[in-house]
Design a protein around this motif. Structure first.
Motif, short mmCIF file in Angstrom:
data_model
loop_
_atom_site.label_atom_id
_atom_site.label_comp_id
_atom_site.label_asym_id
_atom_site.label_seq_id
_atom_site.Cartn_x
_atom_site.Cartn_y
_atom_site.Cartn_z
N GLY A 13 24.24 2.15 -12.45
CA GLY A 13 24.79 1.12 -13.33
C GLY A 13 25.89 0.33 -12.64
N ILE A 14 26.45 -0.62 -13.37
CA ILE A 14 27.52 -1.47 -12.83
C ILE A 14 28.86 -0.93 -13.33
CG2 ILE A 14 28.46 -3.81 -12.75
CD1 ILE A 14 25.56 -4.78 -13.39
N GLU A 15 29.81 -0.78 -12.41
CA GLU A 15 31.14 -0.29 -12.78
C GLU A 15 32.19 -1.29 -12.34
OE1 GLU A 15 32.41 3.50 -11.25
OE2 GLU A 15 30.80 4.57 -12.30
N ASP A 16 33.33 -1.30 -13.05
CA ASP A 16 34.48 -2.06 -12.58
C ASP A 16 35.37 -1.11 -11.80
OD1 ASP A 16 35.20 -4.77 -12.81
OD2 ASP A 16 34.75 -4.61 -14.98
N ARG A 17 35.67 -1.47 -10.56
CA ARG A 17 36.51 -0.61 -9.72
C ARG A 17 37.64 -1.45 -9.15
NH1 ARG A 17 33.18 3.64 -5.99
NH2 ARG A 17 32.43 4.94 -7.71
N PRO A 18 38.77 -0.83 -8.81
CA PRO A 18 39.83 -1.59 -8.14
C PRO A 18 39.35 -2.05 -6.76
CG PRO A 18 40.42 0.76 -8.32
CD PRO A 18 39.12 0.58 -9.04
N ALA A 19 39.76 -3.24 -6.35
CA ALA A 19 39.39 -3.72 -5.01
C ALA A 19 40.03 -2.82 -3.96
CB ALA A 19 39.86 -5.16 -4.84
N PRO A 20 39.39 -2.63 -2.81
CA PRO A 20 39.96 -1.76 -1.78
C PRO A 20 41.19 -2.41 -1.15
CG PRO A 20 38.02 -2.88 -0.93
CD PRO A 20 38.13 -3.25 -2.38
N VAL A 21 42.08 -1.58 -0.62
CA VAL A 21 43.26 -2.09 0.08
C VAL A 21 43.02 -1.90 1.58
CG1 VAL A 21 45.75 -1.84 0.42
CG2 VAL A 21 44.73 -1.50 -1.87
N ARG A 22 43.10 -2.99 2.33
CA ARG A 22 42.80 -2.94 3.76
C ARG A 22 43.93 -2.28 4.54
NH1 ARG A 22 43.53 -5.85 8.49
NH2 ARG A 22 45.18 -7.02 7.45
N LYS A 23 43.56 -1.36 5.45
CA LYS A 23 44.56 -0.76 6.34
C LYS A 23 44.54 -1.52 7.67
CE LYS A 23 43.43 3.93 4.71
NZ LYS A 23 41.99 3.70 4.41
N PRO A 24 45.64 -1.44 8.43
CA PRO A 24 45.63 -2.08 9.76
C PRO A 24 44.45 -1.54 10.58
CG PRO A 24 47.83 -1.26 9.23
CD PRO A 24 46.92 -0.76 8.15
N GLY A 25 43.81 -2.41 11.35
CA GLY A 25 42.65 -1.98 12.14
C GLY A 25 41.34 -2.10 11.39
N GLU A 26 41.43 -2.40 10.11
CA GLU A 26 40.22 -2.58 9.31
C GLU A 26 39.98 -4.07 9.04
OE1 GLU A 26 39.89 1.50 6.65
OE2 GLU A 26 40.71 -0.29 5.70
N VAL A 27 38.76 -4.36 8.64
CA VAL A 27 38.41 -5.71 8.21
C VAL A 27 37.93 -5.60 6.77
CG1 VAL A 27 36.97 -7.75 8.66
CG2 VAL A 27 37.67 -6.26 10.56
N MET A 28 38.40 -6.51 5.92
CA MET A 28 37.87 -6.55 4.55
C MET A 28 36.78 -7.61 4.51
SD MET A 28 39.46 -7.46 0.84
CE MET A 28 40.75 -6.24 0.73
N ILE A 29 35.64 -7.23 3.96
CA ILE A 29 34.48 -8.12 3.95
C ILE A 29 34.03 -8.37 2.52
CG2 ILE A 29 32.03 -8.26 4.62
CD1 ILE A 29 33.06 -6.58 7.13
N ARG A 30 33.77 -9.64 2.24
CA ARG A 30 33.18 -10.02 0.95
C ARG A 30 31.66 -9.96 1.13
NH1 ARG A 30 34.43 -13.44 -3.45
NH2 ARG A 30 36.45 -13.95 -2.55
N ILE A 31 31.04 -9.06 0.40
CA ILE A 31 29.60 -8.82 0.59
C ILE A 31 28.79 -9.99 0.02
CG2 ILE A 31 27.66 -7.33 -0.09
CD1 ILE A 31 29.46 -6.02 2.00
N ARG A 32 27.80 -10.45 0.80
CA ARG A 32 26.91 -11.54 0.38
C ARG A 32 25.46 -11.10 0.22
NH1 ARG A 32 29.93 -14.87 -2.29
NH2 ARG A 32 31.40 -16.07 -1.03
N ARG A 33 25.01 -10.16 1.07
CA ARG A 33 23.63 -9.69 1.02
C ARG A 33 23.60 -8.18 1.25
NH1 ARG A 33 23.43 -14.33 0.07
NH2 ARG A 33 21.94 -15.92 0.75
N VAL A 34 22.67 -7.52 0.55
CA VAL A 34 22.45 -6.08 0.78
C VAL A 34 20.94 -5.85 0.85
CG1 VAL A 34 22.84 -3.74 -0.06
CG2 VAL A 34 24.52 -5.52 -0.58
N GLY A 35 20.46 -5.38 1.99
CA GLY A 35 19.05 -5.01 2.09
C GLY A 35 18.85 -3.61 1.53
#
Ligand code: ZN
Ligand code: ZN
Length: 336
Positions: A13-35
């Protein structure tokens, strides 16, 4: 943010979750496609033995850079794909530059939450820029890389007659990359529908359905010598066992698909061929880069590989249809 969560087998199902918090060394990505692939179908159906629920699925990912360390080579908004195989960096396999079979590997969407969500944070080394690709193509890089890795493992050359068993997305990828390597490729499967698609849409010329005429066909394709390199991409234990007999004397057998069974084979038959038996697991950045190059050049008929697309938020209803119609699904891609 919205996330598609599989909280137990057959419950998604679909859930509402808090957005992740980026740590240094990480990249935050806005997902556009999922195979989607067999792995996701197995998670949904409860056939993934080492998986803890609830789980956000999704490991074939394309998205845009949303947040990154200052001075990093990536730009905000740049289209990227993600190598979902996160290695530990210190184990015996990692020390041999084989992060794809890391002892402690964490696969996004399998061992840890994946990309069926609005935003995901991943280590910078897992993010690969895909300038010049479409978002759909970017989401295909991962599954194609699994095939590319197998072909690299098999050290395929133009001197080889290659047999690929299994015409699902991985097998079709393997057949394509064997063709690129110059091998004479034969593709077999139990499904005529899949074979016809691979032949007519993807351009794998020599295909044959498993049945009474198969043996004569394989002998004709190999001058009765069978195949210098055989790939299994079936996910079927009996098919894997049968595959040993398709290997020519002096040939290689590459097992791409994974089964839960124990595989048995005749040692005299194995020995008299001096068979080289190889496992192939996941893929490395090198394979990702190779696939990206071949998507960019147009060598990979990516429009033909995608057979289904839908809105990511419809995944809970779509996934059952996709599983029911697996014969006609080569690659389904969700848009977000
Ligand atoms: Zn996959
Ligand atoms: Zn490791």
């Amino acid at each position: 943010m919205k996330a598609i969560v599989c909280d137990k087998p057959f419950s998604i199902g679909i859930e509402d979750r808090p957005a992740p918090v980026r740590k240094p060394g990480e990249v935050m990505i806005r997902i556009r496609r999922v195979g989607l692939c067999g792995t996701d179908y197995h998670i949904f159906s409860g056939n993934q033995p080492f998986l803890a629920y609830p789980r956000v699925m999704g490991h074939e990912l394309a998205g845009e850079v949303a947040e990154v360390d200052a001075g990093a080579p990536l730009q905000i908004g740049q289209l990227v794909t993600i190598n979902p195989y996160i290695p530990c960096g210190t184990c015996v396999a990692c020390r041999k530059q084989k992060p794809n079979c890391c002892v402690n590997i964490k696969v996004l969407g399998v061992h840890v939450d994946g990309g069926m969500t609005e935003f995901i944070c991943v280590p910078a080394h897992a993010v690969i820029a895909v300038d010049g690709l479409s978002p759909d193509q970017a989401a295909m890089v991962e599954f194609l890389s699994v095939g590319a890795h197998a072909v690299r493992r098999g050290q395929v050359t133009k001197a080889d007659r290659a047999l690929v068993v299994g015409a699902g997305p991985i097998g079709v990828g393997v057949a394509l990359f064997c063709t690129f390597a110059g091998a004479a490729v034969t593709l077999i499967d139990t499904s005529q529908e899949r074979l016809a698609y691979a032949r007519d849409k993807v351009g794998i010329e020599h295909v044959k359905q498993v049945g009474e005429e198969l043996q004569a066909f394989l002998e004709a394709r190999s001058d009765g010598e069978y195949f210098d390199v055989v790939f299994d991409a079936t996910g079927n234990g009996k098919a894997i066992e049968k595959g040993f007999s398709y290997v020519a004397h002096g040939g290689r057998y590459v097992l791409v698909s994974v089964v839960k069974d124990t595989i048995a084979f005749s040692d005299p038959e194995f020995h008299k061929r001096e068979t080289t038996l190889l496992g192939s697991r996941n893929a490395t950045r090198e394979d990702f880069e190779y696939v990206i190059e071949n998507l960019r050049s147009g060598a990979i008929p990516s429009d033909m590989l995608r057979t289904h697309n839908f809105d990511l938020m419809d995944t809970p209803t779509m996934i059952k249809d996709l599983i029911a119609n697996q014969g006609s699904v080569l690659k389904a891609i969700a848009t977000f």
